[in-house]
Design an enzyme around this catalytic site. Structure first.
Site, short mmCIF file in Angstrom:
data_model
loop_
_atom_site.label_atom_id
_atom_site.label_comp_id
_atom_site.label_asym_id
_atom_site.label_seq_id
_atom_site.Cartn_x
_atom_site.Cartn_y
_atom_site.Cartn_z
N CYS A 189 0.84 -1.21 0.00
CA CYS A 189 0.00 0.00 0.00
C CYS A 189 0.87 1.25 0.00
O CYS A 189 0.58 2.24 -0.69
CB CYS A 189 -0.90 0.01 1.23
SG CYS A 189 -1.99 -1.41 1.40
N CYS B 219 2.22 3.10 -3.30
CA CYS B 219 1.36 4.04 -4.04
C CYS B 219 0.95 5.23 -3.18
O CYS B 219 0.91 6.36 -3.66
CB CYS B 219 0.11 3.32 -4.55
SG CYS B 219 0.42 2.08 -5.84
N HIS B 220 0.60 4.97 -1.93
CA HIS B 220 0.00 6.00 -1.09
C HIS B 220 0.97 6.62 -0.09
O HIS B 220 0.58 7.55 0.62
CB HIS B 220 -1.21 5.42 -0.33
CG HIS B 220 -2.29 4.90 -1.20
ND1 HIS B 220 -3.08 5.72 -1.98
CD2 HIS B 220 -2.72 3.63 -1.45
CE1 HIS B 220 -3.96 4.99 -2.65
NE2 HIS B 220 -3.75 3.71 -2.36
N CYS C 237 -7.99 -2.35 -4.80
CA CYS C 237 -6.56 -1.99 -4.88
C CYS C 237 -5.70 -3.24 -4.82
O CYS C 237 -4.72 -3.37 -5.56
CB CYS C 237 -6.18 -1.04 -3.75
SG CYS C 237 -6.55 0.70 -4.09
N CYS D 90 -36.60 0.03 15.37
CA CYS D 90 -35.71 0.12 16.53
C CYS D 90 -35.05 1.49 16.65
O CYS D 90 -34.96 2.04 17.75
CB CYS D 90 -34.63 -0.96 16.44
SG CYS D 90 -35.23 -2.64 16.79
N HIS D 91 -34.57 2.02 15.53
CA HIS D 91 -33.70 3.20 15.59
C HIS D 91 -34.39 4.53 15.32
O HIS D 91 -33.75 5.57 15.40
CB HIS D 91 -32.52 3.00 14.65
CG HIS D 91 -31.67 1.83 15.03
ND1 HIS D 91 -30.94 1.79 16.20
CD2 HIS D 91 -31.45 0.63 14.39
CE1 HIS D 91 -30.31 0.62 16.28
NE2 HIS D 91 -30.60 -0.09 15.20
N ARG E 41 -22.35 -6.11 12.12
CA ARG E 41 -23.43 -5.60 12.99
C ARG E 41 -24.79 -5.85 12.35
O ARG E 41 -25.75 -6.19 13.05
CB ARG E 41 -23.22 -4.11 13.25
CG ARG E 41 -24.21 -3.53 14.27
CD ARG E 41 -23.92 -4.05 15.67
NE ARG E 41 -24.81 -3.47 16.66
CZ ARG E 41 -25.85 -4.09 17.20
NH1 ARG E 41 -26.15 -5.33 16.85
NH2 ARG E 41 -26.60 -3.49 18.11
N CYS F 198 -27.80 -7.94 14.08
CA CYS F 198 -29.16 -7.41 14.23
C CYS F 198 -30.19 -8.37 13.61
O CYS F 198 -31.25 -8.61 14.20
CB CYS F 198 -29.28 -6.04 13.56
SG CYS F 198 -28.54 -4.69 14.50
#
Length: 281
Positions: free
Chosen positions: A97, A100-101, A134, A200-201, A238, A242
Site C-alpha cells: 500500500c 502508491c499512497h 486496490c 428500533c432506531h 453488525r 441485528c
C-alpha cells in the site's frame, strides 16, 4: 528480626518491578505514538448535527474515555496490525500500500464519501470493497475475505485517517437507486419478530432493550470495537447480528441489500464526525 541484609534484596526487587512497569508504560506510549490517528473532539456537542447524533452521546463516560484515549482504545491494536500490512509487499506485482499512497495520512478525507458508486457507474463500493479492489488491480493479490482480521484492520487504518472529519456521502446521480434500495431495506420488516431498522432506531429510539439503550444506529464509528464482542467488527457484521437478534436470516457479506443499507445509514449520519475505531457496548 529483619536485618539490613534482608531489606536490600526486597528493595532491589521493588526497584526491578518499578523499572518493569515504567518500561511497559513507555512501550505502550511509544506504540500509541506510532499508531496515532487524528484526535477526536472531546466536546460532546461535536457529536450532534441537527437531529442526528452519534451513539457516543448515550454511551457511559467510561466508554467515551476509552474511545478518546488511543492508549486505552482496544481498536488501536488493529491499527497497529494494519500499519505492518501497509508496508508488506504482496501479490504478483510485489507492491505494498505504501508504494502508491506513501504514508497512511495521505488518505485523510478519503473515507468520508464511502460507500460510493464505482467508476463503472453501476457497482456500489464500500471502503472494504475499495481496499480489495486496490489489492486485486494494483497488487495483483487475492482479496481479503470480508470481516477478516486483515480487512477490518486495514479499513480501520484508512478510515481512521479521517477521524473528526464529517461524513459526506452522495446520494445523487448513479447513487440514487442504491439510496432508494437502502431506504427500502431500512423500512422492511423481517424475521419472526417482524421488525425493521426503522422500528428500533427511529420509532423506539431511546427505549431500553435489555441493558442497552437504543440509539439512532449511526454508522460513523465503524469498524467499531464492541465490548460485547471483545473484538473489532465491520458494519455488516453488525447488520448480521441485528438480523439474528430479530430472528431473521442474516445475508451474506457484500449482499447488495447490505451495500445499499450502508449507503442509507451513511447518509443519515452525514455531518457527523468519523470516530473509527469507535468503542461501544
Amino acid at each position: 528480626m529483619m536485618t539490613a541484609a534482608s531489606i536490600v534484596p526486597k528493595r532491589r526487587l521493588q526497584w526491578s518491578l518499578d523499572l518493569l512497569v515504567a518500561f511497559i508504560l513507555c512501550s505502550s506510549a511509544a506504540q500509541a505514538a506510532e499508531v496515532a490517528l487524528p484526535s477526536l473532539p472531546t466536546d460532546l456537542a461535536a457529536y450532534r448535527v441537527g437531529q442526528s447524533y452519534s451513539g457516543l452521546l448515550i454511551a457511559d463516560p467510561t466508554t467515551r474515555e476509552m474511545e478518546w484515549d488511543d492508549v486505552a482504545n482496544p481498536g488501536m491494536l488493529w491499527v497497529e496490525r494494519a500499519q505492518a500490512l501497509w508496508e508488506q509487499r504482496d501479490g504478483q506485482a510485489g507492491k505494498a500500500c505504501g508504494d502508491c499512497h506513501h504514508a497512511p495520512a495521505s488518505l485523510r478525507g478519503a473515507a468520508t464519501g464511502y460507500p460510493q458508486v464505482a467508476a463503472d457507474g453501476k457497482t456500489l463500493h464500500t471502503l472494504e470493497d475499495r481496499i480489495n479492489q486496490c489489492r486485486q488491480q494494483q497488487m495483483q493479490a487475492a482479496p481479503w475475505p470480508y470481516d477478516s482480521d486483515a480487512l477490518v484492520a486495514m479499513t480501520t487504518l484508512v478510515k481512521g485517517q479521517s477521524r473528526g472529519l464529517p461524513m459526506a456521502v452522495r446520494i445523487d446521480g448513479p447513487a440514487a437507486r442504491w439510496f432508494r434500495r437502502g431506504e427500502q431495506v431500512y423500512q422492511r420488516r423481517i424475521g419472526l419478530m417482524r421488525l425493521s431498522c426503522h422500528d428500533c432506531h427511529v420509532t423506539l429510539e431511546g427505549a431500553s432493550l435489555r441493558a442497552e439503550q437504543l440509539s439512532q444506529g449511526q454508522s460513523n464509528g465503524f469498524p467499531t470495537y464492541r465490548l460485547k464482542w471483545q473484538d473489532l467488527g465491520s458494519l455488516q457484521r453488525r447488520f448480521r447480528e441485528c438480523n439474528s437478534n430479530i430472528k431473521a436470516e442474516p445475508l451474506p457479506y457484500g449482499d447488495p441489500d447490505y451495500q445499499a443499507l450502508e449507503l442509507y445509514l451513511a447518509w443519515r449520519g452525514n455531518g457527523l464526525p468519523i470516530e473509527t475505531p469507535a468503542v461501544r457496548k
